[in-house]
Scaffold this active site. Structure first.
Site, PDB file in Angstrom:
ATOM      1  N   GLU A  92       0.738  -1.016  -0.106  1.00  0.00           N
ATOM      2  CA  GLU A  92       0.016  -0.114  -0.188  1.00  0.00           C
ATOM      3  C   GLU A  92       0.850   1.281   0.001  1.00  0.00           C
ATOM      4  O   GLU A  92       1.939   1.300   0.764  1.00  0.00           O
ATOM      5  CB  GLU A  92      -0.775   0.086   1.283  1.00  0.00           C
ATOM      6  CG  GLU A  92      -1.968   1.136   1.280  1.00  0.00           C
ATOM      7  CD  GLU A  92      -2.936   0.804   2.593  1.00  0.00           C
ATOM      8  OE1 GLU A  92      -3.972   1.634   2.446  1.00  0.00           O
ATOM      9  OE2 GLU A  92      -2.416   0.822   3.491  1.00  0.00           O
ATOM     10  N   LYS A 150     -10.232   0.544  -2.166  1.00  0.00           N
ATOM     11  CA  LYS A 150     -10.135   0.153  -0.783  1.00  0.00           C
ATOM     12  C   LYS A 150     -11.590   0.626   0.039  1.00  0.00           C
ATOM     13  O   LYS A 150     -12.008   1.905   0.055  1.00  0.00           O
ATOM     14  CB  LYS A 150      -8.851   1.037   0.113  1.00  0.00           C
ATOM     15  CG  LYS A 150      -8.933   0.551   1.488  1.00  0.00           C
ATOM     16  CD  LYS A 150      -7.687   1.394   2.110  1.00  0.00           C
ATOM     17  CE  LYS A 150      -7.397   0.781   3.789  1.00  0.00           C
ATOM     18  NZ  LYS A 150      -6.348   1.445   4.313  1.00  0.00           N
ATOM     19  N   CYS A 183      -4.885  -3.404   3.605  1.00  0.00           N
ATOM     20  CA  CYS A 183      -4.481  -3.088   4.942  1.00  0.00           C
ATOM     21  C   CYS A 183      -5.798  -2.929   5.668  1.00  0.00           C
ATOM     22  O   CYS A 183      -5.929  -4.307   6.378  1.00  0.00           O
ATOM     23  CB  CYS A 183      -3.901  -1.637   4.850  1.00  0.00           C
ATOM     24  SG  CYS A 183      -3.062  -0.962   6.247  1.00  0.00           S
TER      25      CYS A 183
END
Length: 265
Positions: free
Chosen positions: A41, A114, A154
């Site tokens: 990321e 995301k 993440c």
């Protein structure tokens, strides 16, 4: 058997520096035999402030970051999962934090924005991704030669329902920039849990060190097998973690403990 690799970086505020590092490390992974490689990321930019990435947001299909990813996939003949990069959103002050997937011909064949945005406040540490990122809305996956690959980023790691929504995967990838504080507490146990409950491999590529902006990321990029065993790990610093995916082992785990077939909801 398929060899896969995760690239670990300590990204800087300078996009050109990060692109050069990514080129070198992806080449190292490919030279080691990996046919699928994932970047972490925020690999193109870890700015001095959260808003720095907004100035580098690219339109889908155009820009130096995407050009680099396509070139690397084509040059090395690999499936490349491009960590995350900032893409232009409908909100001029915020971006999409996006994973793009490239096939060995360098064509973009998958995308995931995301969904879960990190927020954390403890002592001197404070993060609020929603200030500069627009959340995605759709689950992401793609079909690789060895099976389905689920896409997450993440903070998504803390939401197991997202991984269930991917369906039965051979591999789940987790590009990340976990803070040192939260990573030390939860990173490994969460990765192992996602591998165990989905009975698949999990490949996590992390940021891993002290950045120019003062942020410290946890690193520990790793490959976890469907039984929850960590097969390879890199604690800190830039580098490459790699290992083999064994479809026969996935099948063996699912046959001996058919938890996926036993689900009731």
């Amino acid at each position: 058997m398929t060899r896969v690799a995760a690239v670990q970086m300590v990204s800087t505020p300078v996009v050109e520096q990060n692109i050069a590092t990514a080129r070198r490390l992806v080449a190292e992974a490919a030279a080691g035999g990996a046919t699928l490689v994932t970047l972490p990321e925020y690999w193109p930019i870890m700015g001095m402030t959260d808003t720095d990435k907004v100035a580098h947001a690219e339109q889908p299909g155009s820009g130096p970051i995407q050009d680099c990813l396509a070139e690397l996939a084509r040059e090395h003949g690999i499936w490349l999962i491009g960590g995350t990069l900032p893409l232009v959103s409908s909100d001029a002050g915020r971006v999409l934090n996006t994973t793009l997937v490239y096939d060995p011909q360098g064509s973009a064949i998958g995308r995931y924005d995301k969904i879960h945005l990190f927020g954390f406040n403890k002592g001197s540490e404070s993060y609020d991704e929603a200030r500069t990122i627009v959340p995605g809305e759709s689950v992401g996956s793609f079909e690789a030669p060895f099976g389905r690959v689920g896409l997450s980023i993440c903070y998504d790691l803390r939401f197991p329902e997202l991984f269930r929504a991917m369906g039965e995967c051979a591999l789940i990838v987790v590009p990340a920039a976990f803070t040192h504080t939260t990573g030390q507490a939860h990173w490994k146990v969460l990765l192992r849990a996602r591998a165990i409950e989905n009975q698949c491999y999990v490949l996590a590529s992390a940021q891993g060190g002290l950045h120019a902006n003062g942020r410290r990321t946890f690193g520990h990029s790793m490959l976890v097998d469907p039984w929850g065993e960590v097969k390879a790990v890199l604690p800190e610093g830039e580098g490459v973690v790699s290992g083999e995916l064994d479809p026969a082992f996935v099948a063996k785990v699912r046959e001996s403990l058919p938890a996926l077939r036993h689900r009731k909801m």
